[in-house]
Design an enzyme around this catalytic site. Structure first.
Site, PDB file in Angstrom:
ATOM      1  N   ARG A  76      13.346  -8.799  -0.762  1.00 16.97           N
ATOM      2  CA  ARG A  76      12.849  -8.450   0.574  1.00 16.97           C
ATOM      3  C   ARG A  76      14.071  -8.410   1.485  1.00 16.97           C
ATOM      4  O   ARG A  76      15.033  -9.119   1.249  1.00 16.97           O
ATOM      5  CB  ARG A  76      11.821  -9.480   1.028  1.00 16.97           C
ATOM      6  CG  ARG A  76      10.572  -9.450   0.160  1.00 16.97           C
ATOM      7  CD  ARG A  76       9.387 -10.122   0.777  1.00 16.97           C
ATOM      8  NE  ARG A  76       8.157  -9.701   0.111  1.00 16.97           N
ATOM      9  CZ  ARG A  76       7.673 -10.247  -1.000  1.00 16.97           C
ATOM     10  NH1 ARG A  76       8.294 -11.255  -1.585  1.00 16.97           N
ATOM     11  NH2 ARG A  76       6.559  -9.799  -1.550  1.00 16.97           N
ATOM     12  N   ASP A 121      -1.711  -7.394  -6.958  1.00 16.16           N
ATOM     13  CA  ASP A 121      -2.897  -7.700  -6.147  1.00 16.16           C
ATOM     14  C   ASP A 121      -3.923  -6.570  -6.034  1.00 16.16           C
ATOM     15  O   ASP A 121      -5.043  -6.807  -5.601  1.00 16.16           O
ATOM     16  CB  ASP A 121      -2.466  -8.085  -4.722  1.00 16.16           C
ATOM     17  CG  ASP A 121      -1.752  -9.418  -4.697  1.00 16.16           C
ATOM     18  OD1 ASP A 121      -1.999 -10.227  -5.603  1.00 16.16           O
ATOM     19  OD2 ASP A 121      -0.956  -9.660  -3.773  1.00 16.16           O
ATOM     20  N   GLY A 123       7.161  -7.784  -4.010  1.00 13.30           N
ATOM     21  CA  GLY A 123       6.837  -8.618  -5.171  1.00 13.30           C
ATOM     22  C   GLY A 123       6.944  -7.825  -6.460  1.00 13.30           C
ATOM     23  O   GLY A 123       6.614  -6.652  -6.484  1.00 13.30           O
ATOM     24  N   THR A 180       2.071  -3.609  -7.546  1.00 12.78           N
ATOM     25  CA  THR A 180       1.784  -4.980  -7.111  1.00 12.78           C
ATOM     26  C   THR A 180       0.593  -5.486  -7.914  1.00 12.78           C
ATOM     27  O   THR A 180      -0.317  -4.714  -8.206  1.00 12.78           O
ATOM     28  CB  THR A 180       1.462  -5.067  -5.606  1.00 12.78           C
ATOM     29  OG1 THR A 180       0.849  -6.321  -5.328  1.00 12.78           O
ATOM     30  CG2 THR A 180       0.513  -3.973  -5.148  1.00 12.78           C
ATOM     31  N   ARG A 231      -4.043 -12.790  -1.491  1.00 13.05           N
ATOM     32  CA  ARG A 231      -4.144 -13.296  -0.110  1.00 13.05           C
ATOM     33  C   ARG A 231      -5.183 -12.522   0.677  1.00 13.05           C
ATOM     34  O   ARG A 231      -6.001 -13.088   1.362  1.00 13.05           O
ATOM     35  CB  ARG A 231      -2.792 -13.162   0.595  1.00 13.05           C
ATOM     36  CG  ARG A 231      -1.936 -14.333   0.276  1.00 13.05           C
ATOM     37  CD  ARG A 231      -0.879 -14.633   1.313  1.00 13.05           C
ATOM     38  NE  ARG A 231      -0.051 -15.668   0.750  1.00 13.05           N
ATOM     39  CZ  ARG A 231       1.042 -15.445   0.046  1.00 13.05           C
ATOM     40  NH1 ARG A 231       1.469 -14.229  -0.127  1.00 13.05           N
ATOM     41  NH2 ARG A 231       1.715 -16.444  -0.468  1.00 13.05           N
ATOM     42  N   ASP A 251       2.759  -1.959   0.261  1.00 17.85           N
ATOM     43  CA  ASP A 251       2.673  -1.176   1.500  1.00 17.85           C
ATOM     44  C   ASP A 251       3.860  -1.411   2.432  1.00 17.85           C
ATOM     45  O   ASP A 251       4.286  -0.492   3.136  1.00 17.85           O
ATOM     46  CB  ASP A 251       1.335  -1.386   2.218  1.00 17.85           C
ATOM     47  CG  ASP A 251       0.968  -2.837   2.366  1.00 17.85           C
ATOM     48  OD1 ASP A 251       1.721  -3.699   1.876  1.00 17.85           O
ATOM     49  OD2 ASP A 251      -0.070  -3.125   2.991  1.00 17.85           O
ATOM     50  N   ASP A 271      -4.004  -4.301  -3.863  1.00 23.27           N
ATOM     51  CA  ASP A 271      -4.422  -4.306  -2.453  1.00 23.27           C
ATOM     52  C   ASP A 271      -3.864  -3.131  -1.656  1.00 23.27           C
ATOM     53  O   ASP A 271      -3.724  -3.216  -0.448  1.00 23.27           O
ATOM     54  CB  ASP A 271      -4.007  -5.632  -1.798  1.00 23.27           C
ATOM     55  CG  ASP A 271      -2.500  -5.853  -1.822  1.00 23.27           C
ATOM     56  OD1 ASP A 271      -1.790  -5.086  -2.489  1.00 23.27           O
ATOM     57  OD2 ASP A 271      -2.031  -6.792  -1.166  1.00 23.27           O
TER      58      ASP A 271
HETATM   59  P1  ADP Z   1       5.494  -5.157  -0.328  1.00 22.51           P
HETATM   60  O1  ADP Z   1       6.222  -3.866  -0.475  1.00 22.51           O
HETATM   61  O2  ADP Z   1       5.162  -5.776  -1.639  1.00 22.51           O
HETATM   62  O3  ADP Z   1       4.333  -5.027   0.632  1.00 22.51           O
HETATM   63  P2  ADP Z   1       7.026  -6.460   1.795  1.00 22.51           P
HETATM   64  O4  ADP Z   1       5.941  -6.286   2.803  1.00 22.51           O
HETATM   65  O5  ADP Z   1       7.751  -7.756   1.758  1.00 22.51           O
HETATM   66  O6  ADP Z   1       6.518  -6.210   0.310  1.00 22.51           O
HETATM   67  O7  ADP Z   1       8.068  -5.284   2.041  1.00 22.51           O
HETATM   68  C1  ADP Z   1       9.208  -5.155   1.233  1.00 22.51           C
HETATM   69  C2  ADP Z   1      10.392  -4.734   2.097  1.00 22.51           C
HETATM   70  O8  ADP Z   1      10.114  -3.477   2.705  1.00 22.51           O
HETATM   71  C3  ADP Z   1      10.690  -5.654   3.268  1.00 22.51           C
HETATM   72  O9  ADP Z   1      11.494  -6.758   2.917  1.00 22.51           O
HETATM   73  C4  ADP Z   1      11.439  -4.735   4.211  1.00 22.51           C
HETATM   74  O10 ADP Z   1      12.784  -4.615   3.860  1.00 22.51           O
HETATM   75  C5  ADP Z   1      10.736  -3.410   3.979  1.00 22.51           C
HETATM   76  N1  ADP Z   1       9.719  -3.196   5.017  1.00 22.51           N
HETATM   77  C6  ADP Z   1       8.511  -3.768   5.132  1.00 22.51           C
HETATM   78  N2  ADP Z   1       7.854  -3.357   6.232  1.00 22.51           N
HETATM   79  C7  ADP Z   1       8.687  -2.506   6.862  1.00 22.51           C
HETATM   80  C8  ADP Z   1       8.606  -1.732   8.067  1.00 22.51           C
HETATM   81  N3  ADP Z   1       7.516  -1.752   8.849  1.00 22.51           N
HETATM   82  N4  ADP Z   1       9.667  -0.957   8.389  1.00 22.51           N
HETATM   83  C9  ADP Z   1      10.758  -0.919   7.610  1.00 22.51           C
HETATM   84  N5  ADP Z   1      10.889  -1.615   6.464  1.00 22.51           N
HETATM   85  C10 ADP Z   1       9.886  -2.400   6.085  1.00 22.51           C
END
Ligand code: ADP
Length: 325
Positions: free
Chosen positions: A78, A133, A17, A131, A177, A109, A135
């Site tokens: 993403r 949030d 995000g 982010t 969330r 994360d 969080d």
């Molecule tokens: P945020 O970074 O805001 O938590 P996401 O959880 O959507 O957002 O993660 C962003 C991107 O990071 C995902 O679309 C994916 O490409 C990558 N990603 C997330 N989790 C993993 C994971 N466990 N292993 C590898 N890549 C990941």
């Protein structure tokens, strides 16, 4: 973790995000990198763009006039493909083709987990928490949170004007969330009567009782702040309407909380974190994320940071309850 020689060519991307202040962080990475004679590449559209090789060299001018802008100049995305070994192999190939040895990942994360995967394949990574949030464990504040709560406050103040004029109860749904930080801080600063957050069970009867007490002592309007993790603002508004017969209005603030010019706090935090990320790469660090602890920036291992328990400020939440008695 220390891994030896300094890097010469680094990349920066934003992922997950978007958050106000990400641009200020990109600017800091580029300028601090250039200051130390590094070549800095901007990777567009997060890991999805990395897989496709969407990257270009950035110079001092390419980050001019962005410190005040919300969103991210590098776009964000993403990527499901990146979660697969085949997707990550393509990403590593793209980095190797250009000779990028170090990568700064600005995101949440999930993005840090992705960076960690890359670090297992020889790319040095540093994560910056971005982010709205707030969080992410291991840091007191994430980039974007302060701007978001200021946006929410602005909305609460405006809604309060109309709430006072019409003598109504207002429910305002804000983002969050898993974390009630946005609701809690903006509710405290905005004088909300009740703040419903995922960290604390709420009893509708108590919420209603408080509203009734307020009405009895002459309060003409009330504002109830709901973090989205608790439930839909619409549903909560409907319940209050059904149980009291009062006129209730619901506002869902939605994505406007993500936008806007970053506050001074977020610009400074992003500038400091971006510059620190470059220092960490220059001194051979790998697989770390940056956190703000008190006034100091720290570098924590990804596993260490993400396994830390996020400390929600319950005393502050309780104070908000006392002050809105
Ligand atoms: P945020 O970074 O805001 O938590 P996401 O959880 O959507 O957002 O993660 C962003 C991107 O990071 C995902 O679309 C994916 O490409 C990558 N990603 C997330 N989790 C993993 C994971 N466990 N292993 C590898 N890549 C990941």
């Amino acid at each position: 973790m220390d891994t030896g020689h300094a890097v010469r060519r680094i990349g920066v991307l934003t992922s997950g995000g978007d958050a106000p202040g990400m641009n200020a962080a990109i600017r800091a990475v580029v300028r601090k990198g250039v200051f130390h004679g590094l070549e800095v590449f901007g990777i567009q559209h997060g890991y999805a763009g990395l897989i496709r090789g969407e990257m270009a060299r950035m110079d001092l001018n390419s980050v001019a006039d962005i410190i005040q802008r919300g969103g991210t100049k590098l776009f964000t995305a993403r990527s499901e493909e990146f979660k697969t070994p085949a997707g990550r192999a393509k990403a590593i190939e793209q980095l190797q083709k250009v000779g990028i040895e170090g990568l700064v990942v600005i995101g949440g994360d999930g993005s840090f987990r992705g960076a960690q995967e890359l670090s297992h394949h020889g790319v040095r990574t540093v994560g910056i928490p971005g982010t709205i949030d707030n969080d992410i464990p291991g840091t007191d504040y994430t980039i974007g949170f302060d701007t978001a709560v200021n946006t929410v406050i602005d909305a609460i103040d405006k809604i309060r004007d109309t709430a006072t004029s019409h003598e109504r109860t207002y429910v305002i749904e804000v983002m969050g969330r898993n974390a009630g930080d946005i609701a809690m801080i903006s509710g405290l600063a905005g004088g909300a009567e009740s703040i419903l957050i995922p960290e604390s069970h709420f009893d509708m009867e108590l919420v209603l009782e408080k509203l009734r007490r307020g009405l009895e002592r002459g309060k003409r309007h009330s504002i109830i702040l709901v973090a989205e993790g608790v439930g839909k603002g619409m549903k909560i508004g409907e319940r209050i309407r059904q149980e009291t017969g009062w006129e209730v209005r619901v506002t869902v603030l939605g994505h406007l909380q993500r936008g806007g010019s970053p506050t001074v706090f977020d610009r400074v935090l992003a500038s400091r974190m971006g510059a620190y990320a470059v220092d960490l790469l220059r001194t051979g660090k790998n697989n770390v994320v940056i956190g703000l602890q008190g006034k100091k920036l720290v570098a924590l291992g990804v596993d260490e940071a993400l396994s830390m328990k996020r400390e929600f400020d319950m005393p502050l939440y309780e104070l908000a309850g006392i002050l809105s008695i």
